[in-house]
Design a protein around this motif. Structure first.
Motif, PDB file in Angstrom:
ATOM      1  N   SER A 132       0.815  -1.220   0.000  1.00 31.26           N
ATOM      2  CA  SER A 132       0.000   0.000   0.000  1.00 31.26           C
ATOM      3  C   SER A 132       0.852   1.275   0.000  1.00 31.26           C
ATOM      4  CB  SER A 132      -0.949  -0.011   1.196  1.00 31.26           C
ATOM      5  OG  SER A 132      -0.206   0.158   2.397  1.00 31.26           O
ATOM      6  N   THR A 133       0.164   2.405  -0.153  1.00 29.39           N
ATOM      7  CA  THR A 133       0.806   3.715  -0.248  1.00 29.39           C
ATOM      8  C   THR A 133       1.757   4.028   0.903  1.00 29.39           C
ATOM      9  OG1 THR A 133      -1.035   4.534  -1.557  1.00 29.39           O
ATOM     10  CG2 THR A 133       0.364   6.199  -0.519  1.00 29.39           C
ATOM     11  N   PRO A 134       1.442   3.759   2.163  1.00 24.48           N
ATOM     12  CA  PRO A 134       2.404   4.096   3.216  1.00 24.48           C
ATOM     13  C   PRO A 134       3.703   3.297   3.165  1.00 24.48           C
ATOM     14  CG  PRO A 134       0.217   3.762   4.151  1.00 24.48           C
ATOM     15  CD  PRO A 134       0.168   3.295   2.722  1.00 24.48           C
ATOM     16  N   PHE A 135       3.694   2.170   2.468  1.00 28.55           N
ATOM     17  CA  PHE A 135       4.877   1.315   2.432  1.00 28.55           C
ATOM     18  C   PHE A 135       5.509   1.343   1.039  1.00 28.55           C
ATOM     19  CE2 PHE A 135       2.571  -0.055   6.148  1.00 28.55           C
ATOM     20  CZ  PHE A 135       3.587  -0.125   7.088  1.00 28.55           C
ATOM     21  N   PHE A 136       5.408   0.287   0.248  1.00 26.83           N
ATOM     22  CA  PHE A 136       6.066   0.249  -1.054  1.00 26.83           C
ATOM     23  C   PHE A 136       5.333   1.032  -2.134  1.00 26.83           C
ATOM     24  CE2 PHE A 136       8.058  -3.979   0.299  1.00 26.83           C
ATOM     25  CZ  PHE A 136       9.254  -3.364   0.663  1.00 26.83           C
ATOM     26  N   ASP A 137       4.058   1.329  -1.935  1.00 24.60           N
ATOM     27  CA  ASP A 137       3.266   2.099  -2.902  1.00 24.60           C
ATOM     28  C   ASP A 137       3.470   1.565  -4.326  1.00 24.60           C
ATOM     29  OD1 ASP A 137       1.613   3.949  -4.087  1.00 24.60           O
ATOM     30  OD2 ASP A 137       2.913   5.680  -3.702  1.00 24.60           O
ATOM     31  N   ILE A 138       3.175   0.280  -4.497  1.00 20.14           N
ATOM     32  CA  ILE A 138       3.469  -0.368  -5.771  1.00 20.14           C
ATOM     33  C   ILE A 138       2.672   0.186  -6.950  1.00 20.14           C
ATOM     34  CG2 ILE A 138       4.284  -2.483  -4.670  1.00 20.14           C
ATOM     35  CD1 ILE A 138       1.595  -3.777  -5.602  1.00 20.14           C
ATOM     36  N   ALA A 139       1.567   0.880  -6.675  1.00 21.15           N
ATOM     37  CA  ALA A 139       0.807   1.489  -7.768  1.00 21.15           C
ATOM     38  C   ALA A 139       1.642   2.572  -8.462  1.00 21.15           C
ATOM     39  CB  ALA A 139      -0.498   2.089  -7.252  1.00 21.15           C
ATOM     40  N   HIS A 140       2.469   3.269  -7.703  1.00 22.96           N
ATOM     41  CA  HIS A 140       3.311   4.329  -8.263  1.00 22.96           C
ATOM     42  C   HIS A 140       4.758   3.899  -8.474  1.00 22.96           C
ATOM     43  CE1 HIS A 140      -0.045   6.709  -6.532  1.00 22.96           C
ATOM     44  NE2 HIS A 140       0.081   7.328  -7.692  1.00 22.96           N
ATOM     45  N   TYR A 141       5.216   2.910  -7.723  1.00 21.58           N
ATOM     46  CA  TYR A 141       6.615   2.469  -7.771  1.00 21.58           C
ATOM     47  C   TYR A 141       6.682   0.943  -7.882  1.00 21.58           C
ATOM     48  CZ  TYR A 141       7.004   7.174  -5.905  1.00 21.58           C
ATOM     49  OH  TYR A 141       6.890   8.527  -5.704  1.00 21.58           O
ATOM     50  N   PRO A 142       6.398   0.409  -9.069  1.00 19.55           N
ATOM     51  CA  PRO A 142       6.323  -1.048  -9.215  1.00 19.55           C
ATOM     52  C   PRO A 142       7.679  -1.762  -9.217  1.00 19.55           C
ATOM     53  CG  PRO A 142       5.961   0.012 -11.326  1.00 19.55           C
ATOM     54  CD  PRO A 142       6.033   1.109 -10.299  1.00 19.55           C
ATOM     55  N   GLN A 143       8.774  -0.999  -9.252  1.00 17.37           N
ATOM     56  CA  GLN A 143      10.093  -1.611  -9.258  1.00 17.37           C
ATOM     57  C   GLN A 143      11.027  -0.903  -8.294  1.00 17.37           C
ATOM     58  OE1 GLN A 143      11.507  -1.347 -13.301  1.00 17.37           O
ATOM     59  NE2 GLN A 143      10.673  -3.349 -13.810  1.00 17.37           N
ATOM     60  N   ALA A 144      11.927  -1.682  -7.732  1.00 13.99           N
ATOM     61  CA  ALA A 144      13.082  -1.154  -7.008  1.00 13.99           C
ATOM     62  C   ALA A 144      14.296  -1.628  -7.792  1.00 13.99           C
ATOM     63  CB  ALA A 144      13.120  -1.682  -5.581  1.00 13.99           C
ATOM     64  N   ILE A 145      15.346  -0.820  -7.818  1.00 10.10           N
ATOM     65  CA  ILE A 145      16.517  -1.154  -8.608  1.00 10.10           C
ATOM     66  C   ILE A 145      17.772  -0.972  -7.759  1.00 10.10           C
ATOM     67  CG2 ILE A 145      17.904  -0.525 -10.632  1.00 10.10           C
ATOM     68  CD1 ILE A 145      15.236   0.334 -11.949  1.00 10.10           C
ATOM     69  N   TYR A 146      18.661  -1.962  -7.841  1.00  9.65           N
ATOM     70  CA  TYR A 146      19.976  -1.843  -7.210  1.00  9.65           C
ATOM     71  C   TYR A 146      21.014  -1.871  -8.327  1.00  9.65           C
ATOM     72  CZ  TYR A 146      23.969  -2.352  -4.198  1.00  9.65           C
ATOM     73  OH  TYR A 146      25.160  -2.125  -3.549  1.00  9.65           O
ATOM     74  N   ARG A 147      21.844  -0.808  -8.377  1.00  9.94           N
ATOM     75  CA  ARG A 147      22.895  -0.719  -9.396  1.00  9.94           C
ATOM     76  C   ARG A 147      24.217  -0.390  -8.725  1.00  9.94           C
ATOM     77  NH1 ARG A 147      19.050   1.922 -13.349  1.00  9.94           N
ATOM     78  NH2 ARG A 147      18.541   0.168 -14.696  1.00  9.94           N
ATOM     79  N   ALA A 148      25.251  -1.038  -9.216  1.00 10.22           N
ATOM     80  CA  ALA A 148      26.599  -0.777  -8.714  1.00 10.22           C
ATOM     81  C   ALA A 148      27.578  -0.865  -9.872  1.00 10.22           C
ATOM     82  CB  ALA A 148      26.975  -1.789  -7.644  1.00 10.22           C
ATOM     83  N   THR A 149      28.631  -0.055  -9.802  1.00  8.49           N
ATOM     84  CA  THR A 149      29.682  -0.103 -10.813  1.00  8.49           C
ATOM     85  C   THR A 149      31.067  -0.120 -10.169  1.00  8.49           C
ATOM     86  OG1 THR A 149      29.653   2.305 -11.020  1.00  8.49           O
ATOM     87  CG2 THR A 149      28.307   1.044 -12.592  1.00  8.49           C
ATOM     88  N   GLN A 150      31.123  -0.289  -8.863  1.00  7.70           N
ATOM     89  CA  GLN A 150      32.413  -0.322  -8.189  1.00  7.70           C
ATOM     90  C   GLN A 150      32.377  -1.320  -7.039  1.00  7.70           C
ATOM     91  OE1 GLN A 150      33.681   3.375  -6.450  1.00  7.70           O
ATOM     92  NE2 GLN A 150      35.764   2.665  -6.180  1.00  7.70           N
ATOM     93  N   CYS A 151      33.470  -2.061  -6.897  1.00  5.00           N
ATOM     94  CA  CYS A 151      33.622  -3.006  -5.796  1.00  5.00           C
ATOM     95  C   CYS A 151      34.977  -2.791  -5.137  1.00  5.00           C
ATOM     96  CB  CYS A 151      33.561  -4.450  -6.309  1.00  5.00           C
ATOM     97  SG  CYS A 151      31.938  -4.962  -6.879  1.00  5.00           S
ATOM     98  N   ARG A 152      35.050  -3.144  -3.887  1.00  6.71           N
ATOM     99  CA  ARG A 152      36.339  -3.244  -3.191  1.00  6.71           C
ATOM    100  C   ARG A 152      36.550  -4.729  -2.955  1.00  6.71           C
ATOM    101  NH1 ARG A 152      34.819   1.496   0.830  1.00  6.71           N
ATOM    102  NH2 ARG A 152      35.243   3.229  -0.554  1.00  6.71           N
ATOM    103  N   TRP A 153      37.555  -5.280  -3.666  1.00  2.00           N
ATOM    104  CA  TRP A 153      37.735  -6.727  -3.688  1.00  2.00           C
ATOM    105  C   TRP A 153      39.148  -7.015  -4.157  1.00  2.00           C
ATOM    106  CZ3 TRP A 153      35.989 -10.071  -8.300  1.00  2.00           C
ATOM    107  CH2 TRP A 153      35.930 -11.426  -7.960  1.00  2.00           C
ATOM    108  N   ASN A 154      39.752  -8.050  -3.654  1.00  2.00           N
ATOM    109  CA  ASN A 154      41.091  -8.407  -4.120  1.00  2.00           C
ATOM    110  C   ASN A 154      41.055  -9.589  -5.086  1.00  2.00           C
ATOM    111  OD1 ASN A 154      40.719 -10.652  -2.543  1.00  2.00           O
ATOM    112  ND2 ASN A 154      42.257 -10.144  -1.023  1.00  2.00           N
TER     113      ASN A 154
ATOM    114  N   LEU B 126      20.563   1.981  -4.235  1.00  2.00           N
ATOM    115  CA  LEU B 126      19.227   1.405  -4.245  1.00  2.00           C
ATOM    116  C   LEU B 126      18.238   2.516  -4.548  1.00  2.00           C
ATOM    117  CD1 LEU B 126      17.216  -0.940  -3.699  1.00  2.00           C
ATOM    118  CD2 LEU B 126      17.246  -0.229  -1.286  1.00  2.00           C
ATOM    119  N   THR B 127      17.362   2.270  -5.521  1.00  2.00           N
ATOM    120  CA  THR B 127      16.265   3.191  -5.818  1.00  2.00           C
ATOM    121  C   THR B 127      14.976   2.483  -5.444  1.00  2.00           C
ATOM    122  OG1 THR B 127      17.514   4.219  -7.606  1.00  2.00           O
ATOM    123  CG2 THR B 127      15.124   4.573  -7.596  1.00  2.00           C
TER     124      THR B 127
END
Length: 181
Positions: free
Chosen positions: A86-108, A119-120
């Motif tokens: 519902s609207t107070p939480f994920f409000d999926i009617a207006h925001y049907p997707q969440a997106i996680y994008r990354a282009t950098q890591c710290r890793w050996n 995170l969007t």
């Protein structure tokens, strides 16, 4: 038949590994944990997809592009499942997707990976680092990742639900991703 990618560098083989791009395979899990009225609350997202690129030769460069369907959230409580959409939480009617994008890591190139991504959710984009570990048993590749977010940073739980005395502000997100090359 699709095969799972074997990352030679993690198997201890001498062959040089190159950048590997994987898709998230069926059987992967994406869970969240918080508390409701001071009792543990566990949930999961049933629908998500994405691509992940990691290169042991260039371990600081990576790419994570993951799309999550917040409407697929399940808490094991039908009333809670309806409320979370519902609207107070994920409000999926207006925001049907969440997106996680990354282009950098710290890793050996082996061991723990710190993924620096964004995170969007509900139209709000915030930096959310993931702590991850790539596993390989010679036959399968998996990525286990965890992050902690403040739900209020994304506007999740508005109005009466904004109180941390009802729902904890802190949400832990855990992923167990089966990777397919």
């Amino acid at each position: 038949m699709k095969r799972l990618f074997v990352l030679c560098a993690l198997c201890g083989l001498s062959a040089a590994a190159s950048a590997a791009t994987w898709t998230i395979a069926p059987g992967s899990t994406l869970d969240f944990d918080t508390s409701f009225e001071q009792a543990p609350l566990h949930g999961k997202f049933e629908h998500f997809s994405g691509r992940i690129t990691l290169d042991p030769k260039h371990p600081n460069a990576c790419s994570f592009d993951v799309t999550i369907n917040p409407g697929s959230a399940k808490t094991g409580n039908p009333t809670g499942d309806t409320q979370i959409r519902s609207t107070p939480f994920f409000d999926i009617a207006h925001y049907p997707q969440a997106i996680y994008r990354a282009t950098q890591c710290r890793w050996n190139g082996k061991g723990p990976i710190e993924v620096l991504g964004t995170l969007t959710l509900r139209g709000v984009s915030k930096a959310v680092p993931l702590h991850a570990e790539l596993h390989n048993d010679g036959k399968t590749a998996t990525l286990d990742a965890q992050a902690t977010v403040n739900r209020l940073d994304f506007g999740v739980g508005q109005g009466q639900w904004a109180s941390a005395s009802i729902i904890s502000k802190t949400v832990t997100i855990k992923a167990h991703l089966l990777l397919m090359h």
